[in-house]
Scaffold this motif. Structure first.
Motif, PDB file in Angstrom:
ATOM      1  N   GLU A 168       0.854  -1.188   0.000  1.00 34.92           N
ATOM      2  CA  GLU A 168       0.000   0.000   0.000  1.00 34.92           C
ATOM      3  C   GLU A 168       0.890   1.238   0.000  1.00 34.92           C
ATOM      4  OE1 GLU A 168      -2.844   0.205   3.126  1.00 34.92           O
ATOM      5  OE2 GLU A 168      -3.643   2.125   2.452  1.00 34.92           O
ATOM      6  N   ALA A 174     -13.660  -1.836   3.947  1.00 29.08           N
ATOM      7  CA  ALA A 174     -13.960  -0.583   3.247  1.00 29.08           C
ATOM      8  C   ALA A 174     -15.455  -0.461   2.982  1.00 29.08           C
ATOM      9  CB  ALA A 174     -13.174  -0.526   1.940  1.00 29.08           C
ATOM     10  N   GLY A 207     -17.202   0.343   6.053  1.00 22.39           N
ATOM     11  CA  GLY A 207     -16.855   1.656   6.606  1.00 22.39           C
ATOM     12  C   GLY A 207     -15.935   1.587   7.800  1.00 22.39           C
ATOM     13  N   GLY A 227     -12.687   0.640   7.502  1.00 21.04           N
ATOM     14  CA  GLY A 227     -11.289   0.798   7.083  1.00 21.04           C
ATOM     15  C   GLY A 227     -11.196   1.479   5.712  1.00 21.04           C
ATOM     16  N   ASP A 228     -10.008   2.013   5.447  1.00 22.29           N
ATOM     17  CA  ASP A 228      -9.760   2.640   4.138  1.00 22.29           C
ATOM     18  C   ASP A 228      -9.260   1.591   3.162  1.00 22.29           C
ATOM     19  OD1 ASP A 228     -10.464   5.135   5.052  1.00 22.29           O
ATOM     20  OD2 ASP A 228      -8.419   5.533   5.787  1.00 22.29           O
ATOM     21  N   LEU A 229      -9.639   1.773   1.919  1.00 19.66           N
ATOM     22  CA  LEU A 229      -9.156   0.858   0.886  1.00 19.66           C
ATOM     23  C   LEU A 229      -8.106   1.580   0.033  1.00 19.66           C
ATOM     24  CD1 LEU A 229      -9.233  -1.824  -0.534  1.00 19.66           C
ATOM     25  CD2 LEU A 229     -11.230  -1.067  -1.834  1.00 19.66           C
ATOM     26  N   TRP A 230      -6.886   1.373   0.377  1.00 21.22           N
ATOM     27  CA  TRP A 230      -5.744   1.870  -0.397  1.00 21.22           C
ATOM     28  C   TRP A 230      -5.990   3.322  -0.856  1.00 21.22           C
ATOM     29  CZ3 TRP A 230      -6.152  -3.017  -3.930  1.00 21.22           C
ATOM     30  CH2 TRP A 230      -5.837  -4.166  -3.180  1.00 21.22           C
ATOM     31  N   GLU A 231      -6.047   4.176   0.111  1.00 22.72           N
ATOM     32  CA  GLU A 231      -6.379   5.571  -0.152  1.00 22.72           C
ATOM     33  C   GLU A 231      -5.461   6.204  -1.192  1.00 22.72           C
ATOM     34  OE1 GLU A 231      -6.957   9.670   2.448  1.00 22.72           O
ATOM     35  OE2 GLU A 231      -6.290   7.820   3.392  1.00 22.72           O
ATOM     36  N   ASN A 232      -4.173   5.844  -1.161  1.00 23.43           N
ATOM     37  CA  ASN A 232      -3.194   6.425  -2.107  1.00 23.43           C
ATOM     38  C   ASN A 232      -2.827   5.474  -3.236  1.00 23.43           C
ATOM     39  OD1 ASN A 232      -2.831   8.887  -0.578  1.00 23.43           O
ATOM     40  ND2 ASN A 232      -1.779   7.583   0.935  1.00 23.43           N
TER      41      ASN A 232
END
Lengths: 409, 405
Positions: free
Chosen positions: B124, B177, B180, B182-187
């Motif tokens: 990630e 994700a 809601g 956790g974030d899914l590979w924000e970058n």
């Protein structure tokens, strides 16, 4: 008459626009060029000694006072072919060139009073040659093309004379001319390369000459077999405008100054040894001109002199012999040029001449021709010499000056 | 009759003389006068050579990278070791309430060397990246220390080989994700080589910029749900191949804005010189050149031509944004994989410099495809004069009409 005019115009235009219409001797690319003496092929055949020879057929003569003998409107054109062999050290070159034709038309205003106008070249030179140049600083690994320096010279100083000739009486004639003096000397230098991707460098200097002058002459016959003549060709004060152009136009420049061509003086005689054999001689001189604009000739310009003698056997119209109806002319002249190459060693021309002529059937004119064989310069004195064979031809046509009669039916 | 005969005979003779005569050149006999009395003298002609000061300039911003294929592998001194991928998860909200059963990363390899595999890892990204910037290894965002786990929750060995591949991804990453939590590979993620390749060659993978009609489509995350037969498809919206190369090389790169900046002063040339020819001379080392990858040649019909653009920058400071723009001097193509000498015409440019109509800020050579194709041209820069980058000018001085012999 119309046919001859067409022929002459055709020849004039053809030669004028011919690519071979170049200058004279190879010496002509120096200074203001080679001096061309006035006169037609008859004068040339007599070794330029015909100053005191009246001519009732031609309007191109060495002495405009002789035109007073013309009783018909006369147009004359003279053309010269120059074939030279030049030797310089171990090098040699054959040079064949035509000169720009000279032409004069003369019209009798009344008996013994003749008006004339024409064109004649005073000095001319033309050359077109190239020399290998050096590419300074070229490293060994480079395959860059070396330069080729191309030179082009095109010079001509000419006169457009307006003359009047008057036969005062049977013993003396006089003439006067007002001459517009024009011309230019253009030197072009172009640096080119075998590699066409390279650009060229061009430099040109053009000098435009303009001025006016007067000329006076006389022809006297103190004895039926003796003529004496003299010509004063006045000083020409040229104003010269010089323009130098470069590939980079910001370096163009212009200048102007004056150039004086001193007056020339000539005197000549013609003596009849018999009814048909005539001896002629002439001397011509012009003091050294200045070197303004030609600094390389500073101290290397001298007085120009011409010594000329000739012998003519005139035709016998009464004879039944074909040979007797052909004129024979021979001559010799030595011309010491203004130029000294090197300083103190004037360039000299020495020529033997021979020629003849014939009348155009119908009595409307004449055709004279002359051959000159000689040398210009010398290897010993000037470091270079040119062996020359020249062929000159003059054609004169004439027509009675009278009002045209229109037939009405 | 006799009259006509004479006239026409004369005419014919004159014609023969006029057109029959010919002259030898005046040279070399003219040398007698040329060396002494004939005044005009052609100006001297000089060969000027100046070894160029050169530097590599990498423009990192506002120069995009939109190549048709992503690359992994080493070849021609180029090391593609990392891919940056950013997925379009906007439609993820449509799947709220669903249970994820399987997640795979679709990896459409379009061209491969054929003789070796590549071991890769998925990480990630710690920070964002932009396709519109020119990125090199070292200037790109970093990534997490540990790999993204597989469906079993382990870090498995992922091998890149021929064909359209799929790598399993832990389903809870996507599930969190959707829920809601956790974030899914924000970058985005990084695909990174885990070991040096055994051989030279590139794996080429479809990118987001690949033409839509090409087989395979872009890299995508495929999500399967337990209660639905329809899979979710999350394609890559941004991707980038990070490249590195030997900084000591005098190399020009497309695909990333790596340009060569040449500086010179032209001192010693007269202000009144006329430039006959001027050239920038470079010597190509074909062993390090890349015109097009195998995939670009076979699938896109690309040639091996290197499209270059030579310009004079508006400023001399490479950090100034104006440096990336300027006045064009030359453009064209050459073969970067063929060793040989290159000559770029500079005649008009040097004329402008010498006459003062242009300020000498040097010259910049760049790939004209630096946004769309990785290309590399390697130039010699050693100590041998004949091979060093240099400017060669042939110029001549005005003719001398003064007559000073």
């Amino acid at each position: 008459m119309k046919r001859y005019i067409r022929v002459i115009l055709f020849l004039y235009i053809t030669v004028s626009f011919s690519a071979a219409a170049k200058g004279q001797s190879i010496f002509s690319l120096n200074y203001i060029g080679e001096h061309r003496f006035r006169g037609g092929a008859r004068s040339t055949a007599l070794g330029l000694s015909a100053l005191a020879v009246p001519d009732s057929n031609m309007a191109i003569t060495m002495n405009m006072a002789t035109l007073s003998a013309l009783s018909r409107m006369t147009l004359s054109v003279t053309e010269r072919l120059h074939m030279g062999y030049v030797a310089y050290r171990d090098e040699e070159s054959h040079q064949n060139r035509f000169s720009f034709p000279s032409a004069v038309v003369a019209a009798p205003l009344m008996e013994g009073l003749v008006f004339s106008i024409g064109y004649r070249t005073r000095f001319e030179g033309r050359a077109d040659f190239s020399l290998p140049g050096e590419l300074i600083g070229k490293p060994g690994y480079s395959s860059a093309s070396p330069p080729i320096e191309e030179y082009e010279l095109d010079s001509s100083l000419y006169s457009v004379p307006f003359g009047l000739s008057w036969r005062i009486n049977d013993k003396i004639s006089i003439g006067g001319e007002f001459q517009f003096e024009r011309g230019s000397i253009r030197d072009g230098v172009t640096i080119v390369f075998d590699n066409y991707d390279y650009g060229v460098s061009y430099s040109e200097r053009k000098r435009i000459f303009s001025g006016t002058s007067w000329a006076f002459s006389f022809l006297a016959r103190p004895h039926p077999r003796f003529f004496i003549a003299g010509v004063v060709d006045g000083q020409v004060d040229y104003s010269v405008n010089e323009y130098i152009k470069q590939s980079r136009s910001e370096f163009n420049s212009s200048d102007s100054w004056g150039f004086t061509l001193p007056a020339s003086y000539s005197i000549g005689v013609a003596a009849g040894l018999s009814e048909r054999w005539w001896f002629t001689s002439a001397f011509w001189q012009r003091n050294a001109p200045d070197a303004a604009g030609f600094s390389v000739f500073e101290g290397a310009l001298g007085t120009e002199r011409l010594f000329a003698i000739g012998l003519e056997r005139r035709i016998n119209k009464e004879s039944n012999s074909r040979l007797s109806r052909i004129p024979l002319r021979i001559g010799y002249y030595e011309d010491i040029w203004h130029m000294e190459i090197p300083s103190g060693e004037p360039v000299k021309s020495r020529f033997f001449t021979v020629g003849s002529g014939f009348g155009i059937p119908g009595g409307e004119g004449a055709l004279d021709y002359a051959f000159e064989f000689g040398k210009i310069g010398s290897t010993e004195n000037n470091g270079i010499e040119e062996t020359v064979l020249r062929f000159s031809v003059s054609m004169g046509i004439s027509e009675a000056w009278k009002r045209r009669i229109i037939e009405k039916h | 009759m006799r009259r006509n005969t004479i006239i026409y005979t004369v005419l014919i003779l004159l014609f023969i003389i006029l057109y029959g005569c010919s002259s030898d050149p005046e040279a070399p006999v003219i040398g007698r006068f040329k060396d002494s009395t004939y005044v005009p003298d052609a100006g001297e002609t000089f060969f000027y050579s100046e070894i160029l000061q050169h530097s590599i300039v990498h423009l990192s911003t506002n120069v995009g990278g939109h190549c048709s294929f992503l690359k992994l592998g080493w070849n021609k001194g180029l090391k593609f070791e990392t891919l940056l991928l950013d997925f379009d998860f906007d439609s993820l909200v449509n799947y709220i309430g669903k249970t994820v059963s399987k997640v795979t990363l679709k990896f459409p390899v379009r061209m491969y060397p054929g003789n070796f595999d590549l071991k890769i890892g998925l990480y990630e990204l710690n920070g964002p990246f932009s396709e519109d910037d020119s990125l090199l290894s070292g200037t790109a965002p970093t990534w997490a220390d540990t790999q993204i786990p597989d469906s079993l929750g382990f870090v498995s060995e992922r091998i890149l080989r021929a064909g359209s591949l799929e790598f399993s991804i832990a389903s809870d990453i996507v599930q969190n994700a959707i829920d809601g939590t956790g974030d899914l590979w924000e970058n985005g993620i990084a695909v990174h080589l885990e070991e040096e390749p055994d051989s030279m060659g590139f794996y080429e993978i479809n990118s987001a910029d690949t033409l839509a009609d090409l087989e395979g489509g872009p890299i995508a995350l495929i999500v399967e749900f337990e209660d639905d037969t329809t899979n979710a498809f999350f394609g890559v919206k941004r991707d980038y191949s990070l490249v590195s190369y030997d900084n000591d090389d005098l190399a020009l790169l497309g695909g990333v804005a790596t340009r060569i900046y040449f500086e010179f002063n032209l001192e010693g040339i007269s202000d009144s010189a006329t430039v006959n020819n001027a050239e920038l001379v470079l010597n190509v080392d074909g062993s390090g050149g890349l015109g097009a990858s195998a995939g670009e040649q076979e699938l896109l019909g690309a040639t091996l031509d290197f499209y270059y653009y030579l310009y004079s920058p508006d400023v001399a400071d490479a950090l100034d944004p104006s440096f990336r723009e300027g006045t064009g001097v030359d453009e064209g193509v050459f073969y970067p994989e063929v060793t040989g000498e290159l000559r770029f015409p500079l005649k008009r440019y040097t004329e402008d410099i010498l006459d003062g109509s242009r300020i000498n800020y040097g010259l910049v050579l760049q790939s004209d495809l630096e946004e769309t194709r990785f290309q590399k041209a390697l130039f010699y820069s050693g100590d041998v004069d004949s091979l060093m980058p240099r400017i060669e000018i042939i110029y001549s001085m005005p003719a001398d009409f003064d007559g000073e012999k």
